[in-house]
Design a protein around this motif. Structure first.
Motif, short mmCIF file in Angstrom:
data_model
loop_
_atom_site.label_atom_id
_atom_site.label_comp_id
_atom_site.label_asym_id
_atom_site.label_seq_id
_atom_site.Cartn_x
_atom_site.Cartn_y
_atom_site.Cartn_z
N GLU A 167 34.95 -16.16 24.44
CA GLU A 167 35.51 -16.16 23.10
C GLU A 167 35.51 -17.58 22.52
N PHE A 168 35.87 -18.56 23.36
CA PHE A 168 35.85 -19.95 22.91
C PHE A 168 34.43 -20.36 22.53
N LEU A 169 33.46 -19.98 23.37
CA LEU A 169 32.08 -20.35 23.09
C LEU A 169 31.62 -19.71 21.78
N ARG A 170 31.94 -18.45 21.60
CA ARG A 170 31.50 -17.76 20.38
C ARG A 170 32.13 -18.39 19.14
N ALA A 171 33.39 -18.80 19.24
CA ALA A 171 34.06 -19.40 18.09
C ALA A 171 33.43 -20.74 17.73
N ASP A 172 32.99 -21.50 18.74
CA ASP A 172 32.42 -22.82 18.49
C ASP A 172 30.93 -22.79 18.20
N ASP A 173 30.22 -21.79 18.77
CA ASP A 173 28.76 -21.83 18.70
C ASP A 173 28.19 -20.42 18.82
N GLU A 174 28.18 -19.69 17.72
CA GLU A 174 27.66 -18.32 17.71
C GLU A 174 26.19 -18.28 18.15
N GLU A 175 25.43 -19.29 17.76
CA GLU A 175 24.00 -19.32 18.10
C GLU A 175 23.79 -19.36 19.61
N LEU A 176 24.50 -20.25 20.29
CA LEU A 176 24.34 -20.35 21.74
C LEU A 176 24.91 -19.11 22.43
N TYR A 177 26.02 -18.59 21.92
CA TYR A 177 26.61 -17.37 22.48
C TYR A 177 25.59 -16.23 22.46
N GLN A 178 24.92 -16.05 21.35
CA GLN A 178 23.93 -14.98 21.24
C GLN A 178 22.71 -15.25 22.12
#
Length: 381
Positions: free
Chosen positions: A52-63
């Motif tokens: 969740e932290f990663l997605r909030a900071d960096d949607e591109e890398l999360y995907q």
């Protein structure tokens, strides 16, 4: 800026990506002592909260990363021969080499230079540079060069552990505690790809000595642990990757930067593997350092901002990790003195960050079972 990064782990790679994506004019080089395809360990794990932290900071890398993850919605605690599933604890995992390979490709597409097989042991080797980032792990040579200035302390903990793998694909993150005549053997195991799992074994120093691991060779040690965990492995072998018994170094630095040199990831502080947050912390360090440079006018101001803003949230997790490692140092006594339900509850609340109300929220069944043993909690919130 000319940025020199030592260490091509998640911390250094992610910081490079964030800086280069923000300003392609940055000249960024990452120096890695190992070959491109070399890595220790097997899998790394992320909690749902970490993602969740990663997605909030960096949607591109999360995907970019999530299609490669193995996922499961619960953890399992095995108290000798009794399994206690605990709901409300989602995790994901990925092979360490696969994660690094994905990140290598990601940063190279952005224009970051990767230099493998290069020993960058001193700051002088990296000049001239505007910023030097020590992201080269718990035994960082960059940190060691200025240990007094950083205020480095290393607390070697007494338990012994060894990082193995297995061909058994486990269905959840599982903590298995097996009683033996020599003491309790604990296995931390989870699937990181469809046909492989991490299988980390941890014992107290006393158990390690009684079991003769100080004298047993690598093959004999694996065979012994295959016998202890035979009900869990179900005929699958343990796999080594130059695996060796180690003690955990609890690393801390009072000062995070010296001049234009800054530490991130395990070089900055280590978090015990039992909380599964090492990679998360490394990547959050990278985000915080990037934001400090994004928002500040010069290097000294940015490095001061990095420590000031990152310290409070990071210290909470570091303290929790240290509480967790001490819990494992007492696991023999805990296994002997508690029922399976009490043991699982103790595990869930071991860091002090989860109270009874939170256990009840995550897994009402575990909370109710514990309340039957401790009726005084039944009416609480």
């Amino acid at each position: 800026m000319r940025i020199e990064i030592v260490g091509a782990g998640p911390a250094g790679l992610y910081f490079a990506a964030l800086m280069k994506r923000h300003d392609p004019a940055h000249e960024i080089t990452i120096h890695e002592r190992n070959p491109r395809d070399a890595t220790w360990g097997f899998g790394v794990v992320f909690s749902d909260r970490a993602l969740e932290f990663l997605r909030a900071d960096d949607e591109e890398l999360y995907q970019y990363l999530t299609p490669h993850l193995e996922t499961w919605p619960e953890i399992t605690i095995v108290h000798d021969h009794t399994r206690v599933p605990v709901a409300g604890n989602g995790f994901s995992s990925i092979g360490r080499l696969e994660l690094l390979t994905l990140l290598y490709a990601y940063v190279e597409r952005l224009g970051v230079k990767l230099r493998f097989g290069v020993e960058a042991e001193s700051v002088e080797q990296l000049e001239p540079a505007d910023l030097i980032v020590g992201a080269n792990g718990a035994f960082s040579s960059i940190r060691a060069q200025h240990a007094e200035a950083f205020g480095t302390t290393v607390d070697w903990r007494p338990n012994r552990f060894i990082w193995w793998g297995t061909t058994k694909p486990f269905n959840s993150l599982t903590l298995t505690f097996r009683k033996t005549p020599d003491g309790v053997f604990c296995a931390h195991h989870y699937r990181y790809r469809p046909d492989r799992s991490t299988f980390l074994v941890e014992v107290t120093e006393a158990t390690w000595m009684r079991a003769g691991f100080d004298r047993l060779g690598p093959e004999a040690a694996m065979r012994r642990c295959e016998q202890v965990f035979a009900p869990d492995l179900e005929g699958h072998p343990i796999i080594s990757n130059n695996s060796q018994w180690r003690s955990f170094p609890a690393v801390w630095n009072a000062r995070w930067s010296v001049g234009k040199v800054v530490l991130i990831g395990d070089a900055l502080r280590t978090a015990h593997f039992s909380i599964g947050s090492g990679t998360r912390l490394a990547m959050e360090d990278a985000v915080a350092l990037f934001k400090a440079f994004r928002d500040c006018g010069d290097v000294p101001e940015a490095l001061a901002r990095f420590q000031a803003t990152r310290l409070p949230p990071m210290k909470k997790i570091w303290d929790a990790a240290n509480a967790s490692l001490r819990w494992y140092e007492e696991m023999d006594e805990r296994v002997a003195a508690t029922s399976p339900v009490e043991f699982a509850y103790s595990y869930m609340t071991r860091t002090g960050r989860v109270d009874h109300a939170e256990v009840r929220r995550r897994d009402p069944g575990l909370a109710a079972a514990y309340e039957r043993l401790h009726p005084e909690l039944a009416g609480g919130q």
